[in-house]
Design an enzyme around this catalytic site. Sequence first.
Site, mmCIF file in Angstrom:
data_model
loop_
_atom_site.group_PDB
_atom_site.id
_atom_site.type_symbol
_atom_site.label_atom_id
_atom_site.label_comp_id
_atom_site.label_asym_id
_atom_site.label_seq_id
_atom_site.Cartn_x
_atom_site.Cartn_y
_atom_site.Cartn_z
ATOM 1 N N HIS A 219 0.842 -1.198 0.000
ATOM 2 C CA HIS A 219 0.000 0.000 0.000
ATOM 3 C C HIS A 219 0.879 1.251 0.000
ATOM 4 O O HIS A 219 1.862 1.302 0.740
ATOM 5 C CB HIS A 219 -0.898 -0.040 1.244
ATOM 6 C CG HIS A 219 -2.045 0.908 1.188
ATOM 7 N ND1 HIS A 219 -1.899 2.260 1.307
ATOM 8 C CD2 HIS A 219 -3.372 0.696 1.029
ATOM 9 C CE1 HIS A 219 -3.096 2.847 1.219
ATOM 10 N NE2 HIS A 219 -4.006 1.905 1.048
ATOM 11 N N ARG B 175 10.772 21.754 6.209
ATOM 12 C CA ARG B 175 10.808 20.997 4.961
ATOM 13 C C ARG B 175 11.732 19.770 5.055
ATOM 14 O O ARG B 175 12.589 19.558 4.199
ATOM 15 C CB ARG B 175 11.293 21.898 3.833
ATOM 16 C CG ARG B 175 10.282 22.961 3.381
ATOM 17 C CD ARG B 175 10.934 23.902 2.371
ATOM 18 N NE ARG B 175 10.008 24.873 1.815
ATOM 19 C CZ ARG B 175 9.293 24.691 0.689
ATOM 20 N NH1 ARG B 175 9.374 23.554 0.029
ATOM 21 N NH2 ARG B 175 8.479 25.638 0.263
#
Lengths: 303, 303
Positions: free
Chosen positions: B84, B167
């Site tokens: 997945h 980030r």
Amino acid sequence: MSKLIECIPNFSVSRETDPVVFQGLVDVANGVPGCAVLDVQTDGSHNRCVFTMVGSPEAVEEAAFRLAKKAAETIDMNKHVGQHPRMGATDVIPFSPAMDVTVEECVELSKRLGKRLWDELGIPVFLYENSATRPERVNLAKIRKGQFEGMAAKLLEPEWEPDFGERRPHPTAGVTAVGARMPLIAFNVNLDTDNVEIANKIARAIRGSSGGFKYCKALGIMLEDRKIAQVSMNMVNYEGTPLFYAYEMIRALADRYGVRIIGSELVGLTPAKALIDCAEYYLKLENFDCRKQVMEYHLLDME
Amino acid sequence: MSKLIECIPNFSVSRETDPVVFQGLVDVANGVPGCAVLDVQTDGSHNRCVFTMVGSPEAVEEAAFRLAKKAAETIDMNKHVGQHPRMGATDVIPFSPAMDVTVEECVELSKRLGKRLWDELGIPVFLYENSATRPERVNLAKIRKGQFEGMAAKLLEPEWEPDFGERRPHPTAGVTAVGARMPLIAFNVNLDTDNVEIANKIARAIRGSSGGFKYCKALGIMLEDRKIAQVSMNMVNYEGTPLFYAYEMIRALADRYGVRIIGSELVGLTPAKALIDCAEYYLKLENFDCRKQVMEYHLLDME
């Protein structure tokens, strides 16, 4: 699993006729932990009030007992006047399954309470509906016939010995009926006709008493303000006779008389299951497990 | 009124691949008062598990935070393998209204939790679905594209600055998506044909992406074991697009292709309201107030 039982006791007093006595009952009902009062109806011309309560079996039994005790202490039936038939200060106490409880468990509860009403309060009790001990006691109207004023004589008749207590009414509180039944759903279907005879014919065809659905009571009435006829029903066991049985049969019969269903209404409270069963039917759901797949049932288990 | 929110967090571990870590999450989920775990799904080949929890807004937020903390402490995404797509130890946390709560309140909750995940755990967070801060972040698949392995580079791209945090992904727990959405209902309708092309045509007609119902996702599939075609749907907002819209449109289109609906199924949990809305439609109920007239809602208020 949280077992929940609904109890809808009826008392021979109203806010309109005696606000103090009425409020005394409300206070008692609100003072039992684990039992919630969902609704209180009061009617001055009937001189009567109806409580809708839900809670655990123990809490609901205790609430019903305390209310009957308070009613016996504060209501004198010798002075009671009202349009609705009645035989006791606490006139009738029905118990119904609300969640994870069978009608049989409600029958047991009704018998425990009936015994207490006589043992502790001296009020004779008739068991009715599913709790009835003989066929002629299933119907409340038959038990109550003669009303408070006629009970002293009625209890002496051979076939009217109370299920609990001796053959004499409580001097001021009279006699009480206690029983178990499935929740009653008031369901009405409106037709696009002002011919009440069509509604009457349909009612006759669908009600159990004249050969229709076993757990459906029905009659045709005219809604004068809207000038339309209505099939007015009491669905007394929505598991045995689902709402969509009645709706679909009314639709078929209406078609036969050249009229159409234009709407319907539910009056008062209904268990979610009665409506979810309709969704299951109309959506053709396969392998649907209401108890497992509907989130709210899990939420109720959380308590 | 008891406010209840559903939370369905997804974690990158399974009972099959790491029973100890999996059980640690289960224990955390079960240890938050006021939050109930309704269901736990685990899939070894996906190496992923999904919890369904319901509770008060405060309890559900706390449970989601504690689970994300536990997942960050026990799952190392550098070692994670599964079929997945995934980008974090706690991959995604959606919140949905369960009772007396709006989607907007779930959005607020998702933002509170997102801030905590960065402030207290150092995990960068993207807000998605109704919580999204820009259109290209509504769809989880777009946020997750690149998966855990690509997140370090993706977060440096101008348009992919996280909604909370700097980030750079958490070194072992990666990145998490948090958002609010209406409860999703998996609803499938079966046709009496083995021609999957008919199911495909119907799916195309009813789904929002190709001009059909806004809150309906649909595709045609073949049920090989039964040799019948199925319109498989995700109803992503049952208030905006009720189940009976989809059912009735499928019925009309099936008729146009000369086939019939033979059944349907609901997969997993559904809110009672989604089904009661169907009963209201098919029974033509007038002036029906679900919140007041369905007993179970009163029972939920008792808590």
